[in-house]
Design a protein around this motif. Structure first.
Motif, short mmCIF file in Angstrom:
data_model
loop_
_atom_site.label_atom_id
_atom_site.label_comp_id
_atom_site.label_asym_id
_atom_site.label_seq_id
_atom_site.Cartn_x
_atom_site.Cartn_y
_atom_site.Cartn_z
N SER A 2 0.83 -1.20 0.00
CA SER A 2 0.00 0.00 0.00
C SER A 2 0.86 1.24 0.00
O SER A 2 1.88 1.32 0.70
N ASP A 4 0.17 3.84 1.34
CA ASP A 4 0.03 4.48 2.64
C ASP A 4 0.73 3.71 3.75
O ASP A 4 0.73 4.12 4.90
N ARG A 9 6.36 4.33 2.82
CA ARG A 9 6.83 5.66 3.24
C ARG A 9 8.34 5.66 3.50
O ARG A 9 9.04 6.62 3.15
#
Length: 211
Positions: A2, A4, A9
């Motif tokens: 993902s 997110d 990240r």
């Protein structure tokens, strides 16, 4: 993975080091065939030593697993490293490199000590943060070089461009997302591993194998 998730990240936050690895003269030499064979032989010898430590770190992940799903995932990842080691054994046989006599270079020693200390003393989430960069970076390099690698080093590129290797990287990233907290210590572990990856290529470029 993902976009997110924590793994995504952290990867995005270390894009500078991923770019440095892809642009590294060692990696560029793999792509265009200009990498001297003795430098690749030296890299194979050091990487075999590194991968043995990587396998032990996965084994510590198995030992520290708190549920069956985590145990199974680390066991699958450990099996993947064993396949990589067999590939390195093949390189060493063809090129006459005796892996049993290879001493770790300082960059190799620094990386393996970091991994094993983290896996032994940190929590499982930090272990994932320390180990994910190797898997994600090599999958990235394999995909980036796929279809344009020289014949001399096509086997190396094909190994890391293979969808099976991507699946292993995703498995580890899923563990990172599930087990690690978004903390400064996790971010530091991920960043340190990325820095050590680039340093490993530096050492491979500068230090041919000793026969």
């Amino acid at each position: 993975m993902s976009i997110d998730g924590l793994a995504a990240r952290l990867w995005a936050g270390n894009a500078d080091l991923a770019a440095a690895a892809l642009a590294h003269p060692f990696v560029a030499g793999l792509a265009d065939g200009s990498l001297p064979r003795e430098r690749f032989a030296g890299y194979v010898a050091q990487d075999a030593f590194f991968l043995e430590a990587f396998a032990r770190a996965y084994a510590l992940g198995v030992a520290h697993s708190r549920d069956r799903a985590t145990l199974d995932a680390f066991a699958e990842l450990l099996a993947g490293v064993r396949e990589e080691l067999r590939l390195h054994d093949g390189y060493a046989t063809r090129w006459g490199v005796d892996l049993s006599t290879v001493e770790p270079a300082p960059a190799t020693q620094a990386y393996t000590e970091f991994l094993l200390a983290t896996a032994a003393l940190g929590d499982v989430g930090e272990t994932c943060a320390a180990m994910t960069p190797c898997m994600r970076l090599y999958a990235h390099l394999g995909r980036s070089l796929a279809g344009r690698a020289s014949a001399d080093y096509a086997e190396w590129v094909d190994t890391y461009a293979d969808p099976g290797f991507e699946e292993l990287a995703v498995t580890l990233e899923a563990l990172l997302d599930r087990l690690a907290a978004d903390t400064p210590s996790v971010a530091r572990a991920y960043r340190r591993a990325m820095e050590l990856e680039v340093a490993f290529f530096d050492a491979a470029w500068e230090r041919p194998v000793v026969r």
